[in-house]
Design a protein around this motif. Structure first.
Motif, PDB file in Angstrom:
ATOM      1  N   SER A 109      -4.052  -8.228  -1.384  1.00 48.67           N
ATOM      2  CA  SER A 109      -3.871  -7.042  -0.538  1.00 48.67           C
ATOM      3  C   SER A 109      -2.398  -6.684  -0.387  1.00 48.67           C
ATOM      4  O   SER A 109      -2.039  -5.498  -0.351  1.00 48.67           O
ATOM      5  CB  SER A 109      -4.493  -7.274   0.844  1.00 48.67           C
ATOM      6  OG  SER A 109      -5.904  -7.366   0.743  1.00 48.67           O
ATOM      7  N   VAL A 152      -1.509  -4.813  -3.425  1.00 53.83           N
ATOM      8  CA  VAL A 152      -2.085  -3.463  -3.344  1.00 53.83           C
ATOM      9  C   VAL A 152      -1.251  -2.602  -2.398  1.00 53.83           C
ATOM     10  O   VAL A 152      -0.905  -1.450  -2.716  1.00 53.83           O
ATOM     11  CB  VAL A 152      -3.559  -3.515  -2.883  1.00 53.83           C
ATOM     12  CG1 VAL A 152      -4.087  -2.119  -2.565  1.00 53.83           C
ATOM     13  CG2 VAL A 152      -4.432  -4.183  -3.951  1.00 53.83           C
ATOM     14  N   GLU A 168       0.657   0.868  -3.014  1.00 48.72           N
ATOM     15  CA  GLU A 168       0.360   2.074  -2.227  1.00 48.72           C
ATOM     16  C   GLU A 168       1.652   2.678  -1.690  1.00 48.72           C
ATOM     17  O   GLU A 168       1.820   3.896  -1.683  1.00 48.72           O
ATOM     18  CB  GLU A 168      -0.587   1.731  -1.073  1.00 48.72           C
ATOM     19  CG  GLU A 168      -2.031   1.580  -1.499  1.00 48.72           C
ATOM     20  CD  GLU A 168      -2.975   1.341  -0.325  1.00 48.72           C
ATOM     21  OE1 GLU A 168      -2.485   1.089   0.798  1.00 48.72           O
ATOM     22  OE2 GLU A 168      -4.190   1.399  -0.542  1.00 48.72           O
ATOM     23  N   ILE A 207      -0.673   3.122  -7.286  1.00 41.47           N
ATOM     24  CA  ILE A 207      -2.043   2.630  -7.440  1.00 41.47           C
ATOM     25  C   ILE A 207      -2.998   3.736  -7.016  1.00 41.47           C
ATOM     26  O   ILE A 207      -2.636   4.596  -6.193  1.00 41.47           O
ATOM     27  CB  ILE A 207      -2.280   1.336  -6.614  1.00 41.47           C
ATOM     28  CG1 ILE A 207      -3.529   0.598  -7.094  1.00 41.47           C
ATOM     29  CG2 ILE A 207      -2.341   1.636  -5.115  1.00 41.47           C
ATOM     30  CD1 ILE A 207      -3.638  -0.834  -6.571  1.00 41.47           C
ATOM     31  N   THR A 231      -7.794   1.966  -3.237  1.00 43.65           N
ATOM     32  CA  THR A 231      -8.126   0.715  -3.919  1.00 43.65           C
ATOM     33  C   THR A 231      -7.969  -0.460  -2.951  1.00 43.65           C
ATOM     34  O   THR A 231      -7.009  -0.517  -2.187  1.00 43.65           O
ATOM     35  CB  THR A 231      -7.199   0.488  -5.131  1.00 43.65           C
ATOM     36  OG1 THR A 231      -7.339   1.585  -6.023  1.00 43.65           O
ATOM     37  CG2 THR A 231      -7.545  -0.798  -5.858  1.00 43.65           C
TER      38      THR A 231
END
Length: 196
Positions: free
Chosen positions: A125, A128, A132, A137, A141
């Protein structure tokens, strides 16, 4: 935890490591028998197979978790994500039991099992989130999404042709997750520097 319970837990982990490392029957029943405990004792400590397997591979899990800050401090976020997923894929390819357990991370889990997966999910995470923040990305997601997409790659064979196929599929996955930041395309595998 009482000393006898702690002892049983250690015996189960030792037995599981031995059973999972050898070819043949790797069932929980076999692990319990090797540990010299009954099935109830095993399930009291490890309610699911996935939970037990991730505990056995705790060192690999720790290495994956601790790698994230270094990757994010040295690599552009899509490259950090790629490098981390390559490590995760490598662990799962070498140890199919780990891959099976990770595939279970996207299912319905007990609170106890979720705690075992939590460090890996949090690590992914963080990657991710970094992507972001840089707009690199596909919006929305999640770590769970990525694990679900990665699952089939662990089932590709290990001979040369299948490894090449796995590499191509992994490139497709990365390009789908992180197609561009508006100015740069995500590099293919040979362009990614090796970290760690």
């Amino acid at each position: 935890m009482r000393s006898d319970a702690r002892f049983n837990r250690l015996r189960i982990l030792e037995a599981a490591a031995e059973v999972l490392a050898a070819p043949g029957d790797t069932s929980l029943k076999t692990i319990a028998r090797r540990a010299g405990v009954g099935p109830r004792t095993l399930y009291r400590h490890f309610p699911t197979r996935e939970f037990l397997v991730l505990e056995v591979y705790g060192e690999e899990v720790d290495e994956l978790v601790t790698a994230v800050p270094a990757l994010l401090s040295t690599l552009w976020p899509p490259l950090a994500l790629r490098a981390w997923l390559e490590r995760l894929l490598s662990v799962g390819t070498r140890t199919p039991e780990f891959a099976d357990a990770m595939s279970g991370a996207t299912g319905v889990l007990t609170d106890q099992c979720r705690q075992t997966y939590r460090p890996l999910l949090d690590a992914l995470s963080a990657l991710v989130d970094a992507n972001e923040a840089t707009g690199t990305i596909v919006p929305g997601t999640t770590a769970d999404d990525i694990l679900l997409l990665l699952g089939p790659l662990w089932r590709v064979g290990t001979d040369d042709a299948e490894c090449a196929r796995s590499g191509r599929l992994f490139d497709v996955l990365i390009r789908g997750l992180c197609p561009t930041d508006g100015t740069r395309e995500v590099p293919v595998a040979e362009d990614v520097p090796h970290v760690g």
